[in-house]
Motif scaffolding. Structure first.
Motif, PDB file in Angstrom:
ATOM      1  N   GLY A   1       0.833  -1.146  -0.093  1.00  0.00           N
ATOM      2  CA  GLY A   1       0.015  -0.039   0.198  1.00  0.00           C
ATOM      3  C   GLY A   1       0.829   1.223   0.008  1.00  0.00           C
ATOM      4  N   THR A   2       2.334   1.066  -0.084  1.00  0.00           N
ATOM      5  CA  THR A   2       2.994   2.204   0.189  1.00  0.00           C
ATOM      6  C   THR A   2       4.126   2.200  -1.139  1.00  0.00           C
ATOM      7  N   THR A   3       5.284   1.710  -0.430  1.00  0.00           N
ATOM      8  CA  THR A   3       6.399   1.365  -1.622  1.00  0.00           C
ATOM      9  C   THR A   3       5.918   0.272  -2.760  1.00  0.00           C
TER      10      THR A   3
ATOM     11  N   ALA B   1       1.270  -4.084  10.744  1.00  0.00           N
ATOM     12  CA  ALA B   1       1.116  -3.349  12.072  1.00  0.00           C
ATOM     13  C   ALA B   1       0.495  -2.066  11.477  1.00  0.00           C
ATOM     14  N   ASN B   2      -0.189  -1.283  12.489  1.00  0.00           N
ATOM     15  CA  ASN B   2      -0.726  -0.116  12.174  1.00  0.00           C
ATOM     16  C   ASN B   2       0.151   1.107  11.904  1.00  0.00           C
ATOM     17  N   CYS B   3       1.330   1.015  12.181  1.00  0.00           N
ATOM     18  CA  CYS B   3       2.244   1.867  12.029  1.00  0.00           C
ATOM     19  C   CYS B   3       3.007   2.071  10.816  1.00  0.00           C
TER      20      CYS B   3
ATOM     21  N   GLY C   1       0.964   6.069   8.973  1.00  0.00           N
ATOM     22  CA  GLY C   1       0.953   4.553   8.935  1.00  0.00           C
ATOM     23  C   GLY C   1      -0.627   4.059   8.662  1.00  0.00           C
ATOM     24  N   GLY C   2      -0.583   2.827   8.404  1.00  0.00           N
ATOM     25  CA  GLY C   2      -1.830   2.075   8.572  1.00  0.00           C
ATOM     26  C   GLY C   2      -2.249   1.723   7.152  1.00  0.00           C
ATOM     27  N   GLU C   3      -1.429   1.987   6.135  1.00  0.00           N
ATOM     28  CA  GLU C   3      -1.698   1.909   4.577  1.00  0.00           C
ATOM     29  C   GLU C   3      -1.899   0.320   4.574  1.00  0.00           C
ATOM     30  N   SER C   4      -0.915  -0.446   5.222  1.00  0.00           N
ATOM     31  CA  SER C   4      -0.882  -1.818   4.868  1.00  0.00           C
ATOM     32  C   SER C   4      -2.108  -2.324   5.512  1.00  0.00           C
ATOM     33  N   GLU C   5      -2.756  -1.876   6.688  1.00  0.00           N
ATOM     34  CA  GLU C   5      -3.960  -2.655   7.322  1.00  0.00           C
ATOM     35  C   GLU C   5      -4.928  -2.111   6.252  1.00  0.00           C
ATOM     36  N   GLU C   6      -5.080  -1.139   5.763  1.00  0.00           N
ATOM     37  CA  GLU C   6      -6.068  -0.676   5.301  1.00  0.00           C
ATOM     38  C   GLU C   6      -6.077  -1.503   3.727  1.00  0.00           C
TER      39      GLU C   6
ATOM     40  N   THR D   1      -1.219  -8.772  13.803  1.00  0.00           N
ATOM     41  CA  THR D   1      -0.820  -7.098  13.695  1.00  0.00           C
ATOM     42  C   THR D   1      -0.307  -6.611  15.229  1.00  0.00           C
ATOM     43  N   LYS D   2      -0.001  -5.504  15.178  1.00  0.00           N
ATOM     44  CA  LYS D   2       0.607  -4.921  16.459  1.00  0.00           C
ATOM     45  C   LYS D   2      -0.207  -3.612  16.907  1.00  0.00           C
ATOM     46  N   GLY D   3      -0.964  -3.613  17.872  1.00  0.00           N
ATOM     47  CA  GLY D   3      -2.008  -2.438  18.168  1.00  0.00           C
ATOM     48  C   GLY D   3      -1.174  -1.531  18.910  1.00  0.00           C
ATOM     49  N   ALA D   4      -1.426  -0.320  18.861  1.00  0.00           N
ATOM     50  CA  ALA D   4      -0.896   0.841  19.609  1.00  0.00           C
ATOM     51  C   ALA D   4       0.668   0.956  19.105  1.00  0.00           C
TER      52      ALA D   4
END
Length: 107
Positions: A24-26, A50-52, A63-68, A87-90
């Motif tokens: 979702g990014t690179t 991870a959400n970051c 962050g969050g693009e991967s999770e989205e 995933t890693k929260g927080a």
């Protein structure tokens, strides 16, 4: 692909996990989706994110693009019950723009 028990949870996951940090990014959405499809077609079930991820990629990102992306991919094919998503929260960076400058990251 071989599966292994996940501790004493009663869950079974693929012996190989797919790291989704750059999805979702690179790694753009089309390539990411193709990778996810091939991985699951080969019997892969364990996804890691991870959400970051990937806040450092560009200014303004938290962050969050991967999770989205993973959410969209799972929703499209009703795949949520077919994968084990770790995933890693927080893990969000409080002020990513300051962290980029302090860490010498891209601006």
């Amino acid at each position: 692909m071989r599966s292994v028990e996940l501790g004493r949870t009663g869950e079974s996951v693929s012996q190989v996990g797919l790291g989704c940090m750059l999805m979702g990014t690179t790694t753009d959405e089309a390539v990411s989706v193709a990778m996810l499809d091939r991985f699951t077609e080969a019997g892969g079930t364990f996804l890691d994110t991870a959400n970051c991820y990937c806040w450092w990629d560009r200014p303004g990102s938290h962050g969050g693009e991967s999770e989205e992306l993973l959410g969209r991919w799972m929703a499209r094919g009703g795949r949520r019950d077919q994968v084990f998503l770790a995933t890693k929260g927080a893990a969000l960076v409080v002020n990513p723009d300051e962290a980029r400058v302090a860490g010498g990251g891209a601006e």
